[in-house]
Each structure stands twice: as C-alpha cells, then as structure tokens.
Design a protein around this motif. Structure first.
Motif, PDB file in Angstrom:
ATOM      1  N   THR A  92      49.823 -30.451  14.673  1.00 15.31           N
ATOM      2  CA  THR A  92      49.450 -29.042  14.887  1.00 15.31           C
ATOM      3  C   THR A  92      49.088 -28.783  16.344  1.00 15.31           C
ATOM      4  O   THR A  92      49.162 -27.646  16.816  1.00 15.31           O
ATOM      5  CB  THR A  92      48.266 -28.661  13.998  1.00 15.31           C
ATOM      6  OG1 THR A  92      47.178 -29.571  14.248  1.00 15.31           O
ATOM      7  CG2 THR A  92      48.660 -28.756  12.520  1.00 15.31           C
ATOM      8  N   VAL A  93      48.700 -29.855  17.076  1.00 18.00           N
ATOM      9  CA  VAL A  93      48.390 -29.738  18.510  1.00 18.00           C
ATOM     10  C   VAL A  93      49.090 -30.871  19.233  1.00 18.00           C
ATOM     11  O   VAL A  93      49.326 -31.936  18.652  1.00 18.00           O
ATOM     12  CB  VAL A  93      46.871 -29.794  18.770  1.00 18.00           C
ATOM     13  CG1 VAL A  93      46.173 -28.587  18.149  1.00 18.00           C
ATOM     14  CG2 VAL A  93      46.269 -31.086  18.226  1.00 18.00           C
ATOM     15  N   PRO A  94      49.447 -30.681  20.496  1.00 18.31           N
ATOM     16  CA  PRO A  94      50.138 -31.741  21.245  1.00 18.31           C
ATOM     17  C   PRO A  94      49.268 -32.985  21.388  1.00 18.31           C
ATOM     18  O   PRO A  94      48.047 -32.897  21.522  1.00 18.31           O
ATOM     19  CB  PRO A  94      50.399 -31.092  22.608  1.00 18.31           C
ATOM     20  CG  PRO A  94      50.297 -29.623  22.372  1.00 18.31           C
ATOM     21  CD  PRO A  94      49.293 -29.447  21.284  1.00 18.31           C
ATOM     22  N   ALA A  95      49.909 -34.137  21.367  1.00 22.36           N
ATOM     23  CA  ALA A  95      49.193 -35.392  21.598  1.00 22.36           C
ATOM     24  C   ALA A  95      48.806 -35.483  23.069  1.00 22.36           C
ATOM     25  O   ALA A  95      49.506 -34.968  23.951  1.00 22.36           O
ATOM     26  CB  ALA A  95      50.084 -36.575  21.219  1.00 22.36           C
TER      27      ALA A  95
END
Length: 335
Positions: A92-95
């Motif tokens: 859901t969010v960039p690593a």
C-alpha cells in the motif's frame, strides 16, 4: 541498490563499483529475516512445501530460449504459466530503507547480474545474497524462492556450477540448496541440476576430468545433493544415471578425502539406498548394501536449528583461522 540498478541499466556490471556494492548487499542480507524490526510478523511456524511437488505443478516458468528448453515440462506454456501464479500481496506504500533489501523485485537485480556479469566476485556475491534471502522460515523468503524460479534463476545458477572459479561454484551450490526448500524448485532441480552437481564431485575418470575444487565446495555440493534427493526417487535415479554413485563411493573409499567430505557423501548414499524401489537396480549394477551403509557417527551438535536451511554464507575475505567445531554441511556467516 540504486547504484547497482543504474549500472545494470548502463550494461556495465563488471566494474569495481558494482563489485563493492553487491558485496555490501550480500552482507546486509545476512540474517535479515532475524534482524529487521518486527521480524516476528514475517515468521512462518513450520517449513512449507517439504513434500514432493504435486504432479499438477509444472516447471514451465523458465526462459523460452533454446538453451533452457530442457527445463520445460511437456504441455502448453500457457498451462504452465497458469499453474505457477505467485500470490504476492501488493504494497500500500512504497518500500524504503532496509525494506528494499528483501522486496521480491530485488530478485531481478540478482538474476540480471547472474546473467550478464563475468566478474567472479559479482557472481559469488549475487548468489550469496540469494542464499541469504532464501534462508529462514519467513514470508519473504518464500516469495523470493518462487520469484527466482519465475525469473529463470534456477537454470542460471545451475549453468554457473560449471564455472572455473571455485568460490563461484560454492556460492551457486549454496544458493540452490536454499532454493530447493521449495518443493517446486526441488522437483525441477532433481530433474535438471543433479548431473551438474555430480560433475563437481571428485572421481570423474578419463572422460570426465576431476575438477580441482576445495573441500568447502565439495561439501557444499554434497549438501545440495542431499537436499534435492531427500524426497524424490526420480532424483535418485538421475544421480545413478549420472555416475553419481561411483563418485560418492569413491569419496568414501579414497582415503584421501576429508572427514566432512566422507560424511557428506555417506549421507547422500544412505538417502539413495533408502529408496527401496531402486535397490534391485543398484544391485544389478554391482553395488552392495555395504557400499551405502557408511558409518557416519554423527556428532550430537550437528542438527540444524533452522531445519535444513543454509542461513549463512561464506565470507568474501578469507580469514586466518576457520571457526571451531565445523560440521558437515555447515556454512559460516559473513562478518
């Protein structure tokens, strides 16, 4: 990782910058499944896919190039692809930060290096990083083993078992052992990689010259064979047809091999004899039960805490002394 990816994009993967960067990534990947914050949420309680791969699973996720055709199962490639869907949840969010070390897409960096690099240190470090990431019972290790199969990592590393550099051979063998924890990978390696592993064992005869490989590398190859043969009669048959029995028995009777090599060969021989369906054929070949019943006298502290995984890799810089208490199939950590 940004540096390595940029050099891959520039098709310049053999320079010192790449070498140093990949060695750093390899070291940073060591025990990552134990050391990342909140590692408990990624742990898996029991080994997955320990049994033979189901017959419905097909190994058709490899390269379509002619040099890899032998890795394909018979049947339509569309069917093979449908049978090998990798279910990796979307983020859901960039690593960011340390998370980048073990995201599944990192596989493409290492497979690109294995495919394109001619630098032995880059090849060794890439395989070492793969081995580290595939160690341990954790969610991302399972994802990475599956994606490496999908990205043709198995045939790449298998071909590199014939490399002229001892440390490269050892690194590929260690990586393949951890890959073989996945039942699908183990099935494919049993069909296609066993002859390549056998070729690195002492005792090839005049038609197959003996490779001058170190004790550590021979033990690593024996370890990988043990993992691959552990649940597959077909793999044991392939070992026999590849003259693997001759080489294993020779290691045990040579008198010039180390205790670790003798013990490693003995474990593989016992595994082969354990397949009752194969015994009559072996006896027709002239082998006796005593050829397979090697007295191993295992030390009490030789059990792997990790249940079969190689969770560490050899250092890139040789140390003056070897660790005490080394046992068959042990591999030492990067420091």
């Amino acid at each position: 990782m940004y540096i390595v990816q940029s050099q891959i994009d520039c098709k310049d993967v053999d320079n010192k910058l790449i070498e140093n960067s990949v060695c750093l990534l390899r070291n940073l990947s060591y025990h990552v499944h134990r050391e990342i914050p909140g590692c408990e949420r990624y742990q898996e309680a029991a080994p997955l896919n320990q049994g033979p791969a189901p017959s419905s699973q097909k190994g058709g996720c490899f390269s379509s190039r002619k040099s890899k055709d032998e890795w394909f199962s018979k049947g339509k490639k569309d069917d093979d692809a449908a049978a090998d869907i990798i279910d990796i949840p979307k983020r859901t969010v960039p690593a960011k930060g340390y998370e980048l070390l073990f995201q599944p897409e990192v596989v493409r960096i290492y497979t690109s290096l294995l495919k394109e690099s001619k630098n032995p240190t880059v090849l060794e470090a890439s395989a070492g990083a793969v081995q580290n990431l595939c160690a341990g019972r954790w969610t991302y290790g399972r994802y990475i083993r599956a994606l490496l199969r999908h990205e043709k990592g198995l045939p790449m590393m298998t071909e590199l078992l014939a490399h002229g550099n001892d440390r490269v051979v050892r690194a590929m063998s260690g990586a393949l052992r951890n890959m073989a924890i996945d039942a699908r990978n183990r099935d494919l390696l049993g069909k296609h990689a066993v002859p390549h592993l056998v070729a690195n064992l002492p005792g090839g005869g005049q038609s197959q010259p003996v490779r001058a490989l170190s004790e550590e590398t021979v033990v690593s190859v024996l370890s990988t064979l043990q993992e691959v043969l552990g649940s597959s009669l077909e793999s044991a048959k392939t070992l026999r047809s590849s003259q693997g029995i001759e080489r294993l028995v020779l290691i045990n009777k040579d008198g010039n091999r180390s205790e670790r090599e003798v013990r490693g060969a003995g474990l593989v021989l016992q595994t082969v004899w354990g397949y009752k369906e194969l015994r009559r054929t072996l006896e027709k070949d002239g082998w006796k039960k005593t050829d397979f019943m090697v007295n191993l006298n295992p030390p009490s502290n030789n059990t792997r805490a990790n249940g079969g995984y190689e969770d560490s890799t050899l250092p890139l810089i040789d140390k003056g002394q070897e660790p005490e208490g080394k046992q068959v199939f042990d591999v030492y950590p990067v420091k």
